[in-house]
Design an enzyme around this catalytic site. Structure first.
Site, mmCIF file in Angstrom:
data_model
loop_
_atom_site.group_PDB
_atom_site.id
_atom_site.type_symbol
_atom_site.label_atom_id
_atom_site.label_comp_id
_atom_site.label_asym_id
_atom_site.label_seq_id
_atom_site.Cartn_x
_atom_site.Cartn_y
_atom_site.Cartn_z
ATOM 1 N N LYS A 144 8.570 23.769 -5.119
ATOM 2 C CA LYS A 144 8.515 22.350 -5.484
ATOM 3 C C LYS A 144 9.646 21.547 -4.835
ATOM 4 C CE LYS A 144 5.627 22.795 -9.470
ATOM 5 N NZ LYS A 144 5.445 24.272 -9.400
HETATM 6 C C1 PLP Z 1 4.181 24.904 -9.294
HETATM 7 C C2 PLP Z 1 4.135 26.328 -8.841
HETATM 8 C C3 PLP Z 1 2.926 26.936 -8.409
HETATM 9 C C4 PLP Z 1 1.589 26.201 -8.438
HETATM 10 O O1 PLP Z 1 1.492 25.212 -7.462
HETATM 11 P P1 PLP Z 1 0.405 24.054 -7.586
HETATM 12 O O2 PLP Z 1 0.713 23.095 -6.517
HETATM 13 O O3 PLP Z 1 0.594 23.475 -8.953
HETATM 14 O O4 PLP Z 1 -0.932 24.696 -7.428
HETATM 15 C C5 PLP Z 1 2.965 28.239 -7.956
HETATM 16 N N1 PLP Z 1 4.127 28.945 -7.946
HETATM 17 C C6 PLP Z 1 5.305 28.402 -8.362
HETATM 18 C C7 PLP Z 1 6.519 29.234 -8.340
HETATM 19 C C8 PLP Z 1 5.352 27.080 -8.819
HETATM 20 O O5 PLP Z 1 6.511 26.566 -9.233
#
Ligand code: PLP
Length: 469
Positions: free
Chosen positions: A107
């Protein structure tokens, strides 16, 4: 470049307007009016490619020199020179590490950029926002790191007291900045979310503090994530070279960015949508329908989601970009808890997507097998992506086509699963090694709306005219 809402009823926006608006007035999500085309393949340099890609989407809204500077600043905090290193696991299966940012999860890639874009846009307009959010651990720290020290933002993040892991809490509460405010609520994550919703629903309060969110439906977050798909394809040859991506999926933001890259000209014959036992998307990609059920807690908590909000962006395309149809589909979804796009639409997309789902035991086994094979320690989310890639390969699908698995978190962020698999907790990287010794800054409050509202108001520099010098 103009943006339209997936529900077809909200006004068109420029990039900057869509950035600040987030959710459209008609409840839809903003998408580009039409997909731009990537020009010629670059060398895979992250900053250069980021500029090539994002200048297409910000055209007319953001000065090119400013965009360059923002990109440079956003990714200079990453601890890998390549930003997203690409490693070969074995024959034609690769791992792209997206976790070298400040909070050890993917993120950061979008939020480090979006925090700066917000700040720039607000200062140009002479405006200020108070960002408020609730977190069960993961998103909160990425949002705090993205917003800290920004003059035109204050950020207040609510988390459930004593219910987030030590590492996750400390990643939020040890940030020492004039505009960062952590609140531990005596309640659950749902209580925190309800408090945030109630603050946003009080229009007078919301307007007076200029409340804002940096949630995952913001178009700018998807845009920032398109870049690493393009970088992977450049590193493996060129845009013409077919590449499959395997993506650990929750809210569908990451894998939708892959689809956006495909729409801009990458040769991505298939996207593997990898889920844990919350397998509503696996259902959707296998049948064209899906039905909501209870969220099941798993070892990959960031993917414990039933309603993947960004799926609406794909459905908009599948329904021929007809906002009215999307609108009525989601109205039915809200009342019945299920969606079915029908066999004709399903036939249109079933070849380009493949859903896979795995349980915790498979995840633990995968962490230990991969560690024995290559010495690489996967976190539980990344491990679900690797499982999908292996399973796709074992079924003799797409022989010879490279598969890039996206690694979405550093293993030290989710030590529980790794400890179960390998018998030890993976160490934090050097720059976070002293995390447990750092002082914490937080306010503990009861689960009481009035008290929380007063506190948020006291944190916001809008209301009080507090100035930082
Ligand atoms: C947010 C997240 C995901 C999922 O990603 P999306 O864009 O919501 O599909 C997968 N792995 C981790 C570690 C995350 O923080």
């Amino acid at each position: 470049m103009r943006y339209v809402s997936t529900r077809g009823l909200a006004p068109e926006k420029t990039f900057s307007e869509a950035l600040l608006t987030g959710l459209a007035d008609d409840g839809g999500l903003y998408v580009p009016y039409e997909w731009p085309s990537l020009q010629s393949s670059g060398s895979g340099d992250y900053l250069e490619t980021a500029f090539e890609v994002m200048s297409l989407f910000t055209e007319g809204s953001l000065d090119e020199q400013i965009l360059k500077q923002i990109i440079h600043d956003a990714y200079s905090s990453f601890d890998a020179q390549e930003v997203v290193p690409l490693i070969e696991l074995d024959d034609q299966i690769f791992l792209m590490e997206l976790f070298h940012g400040p909070t050890l999860a993917f993120k950061d890639i979008a939020l480090q950029l979006v925090g700066r874009l917000f700040d720039h846009e607000l200062s140009t307009r002479g405006e200020h926002l108070t960002i408020v959010g609730a977190t069960s651990g993961d998103t909160g720290s990425a949002a705090i790191e993205a917003c800290k020290d920004r003059q035109n933002l204050d950020i207040v993040i609510l988390h459930p007291a004593d219910r987030v892991s030590d590492v996750q809490r400390k990643q939020m509460t040890t940030v020492d900045s004039f505009n960062v405010h952590n609140v531990a609520i005596e309640g659950t994550f749902d209580d925190c979310q309800d408090l945030v919703k109630a603050m946003f629903n009080d229009l007078e309060y919301r307007n007076s503090l200029k409340l804002g969110a940096v949630n995952s439906i913001n178009w700018a977050r998807v845009m920032a994530q398109i870049v690493y798909y393009v970088v992977a394809s450049e590193k493996l040859g060129s845009y013409e070279q077919p590449v499959i991506f395997s993506v650990p999926t929750g809210n569908f933001g990451n894998v939708f960015a892959g689809h956006a890259a495909r729409n801009c000209g990458l040769n991505i014959p298939r996207l593997l949508v990898a889920s844990n036992k919350n397998d509503i998307l696996t259902q959707f990609f296998n049948t064209g329908g899906m039905e909501i059920s209870e969220v099941i807690p798993t070892l990959s908590p960031s993917m414990d989601i039933q309603i993947s909000s960004n799926l609406e962006r794909l459905i908009f395309e599948l329904l021929g970009r007809k906002g009215e149809e999307v609108n009525s589909l989601f109205e039915k979804f809200r009342s019945n808890g299920n969606i079915d796009v029908g066999p004709d639409v399903e036939a249109k997309f079933s070849n380009a997507w493949k859903g896979y789902s795995f349980d915790d035991e498979e995840v633990v086994n995968c962490i230990s097998t991969e560690s024995e094979k290559s010495g690489i320690v996967l976190d539980p989310h990344s491990s679900i992506g690797v499982l999908a890639a292996r399973s796709h390969r074992d079924k003799k699908n797409d022989p010879e086509v490279p598969i890039v698995c996206l690694a979405t978190a550093h293993p030290a962020k989710f030590p529980q699963a790794v400890e179960r698999a390998l018998g030890y907790c993976p160490p934090l990287p050097d720059r976070l090694a002293d995390l447990h010794e750092r002082p914490e800054f937080l306010t503990r409050l009861p689960n009481n709306l009035e008290i929380v509202k007063d506190h948020v108001k006291s944190c916001s520099r809008i209301d009080s005219g507090k100035q930082v010098t």
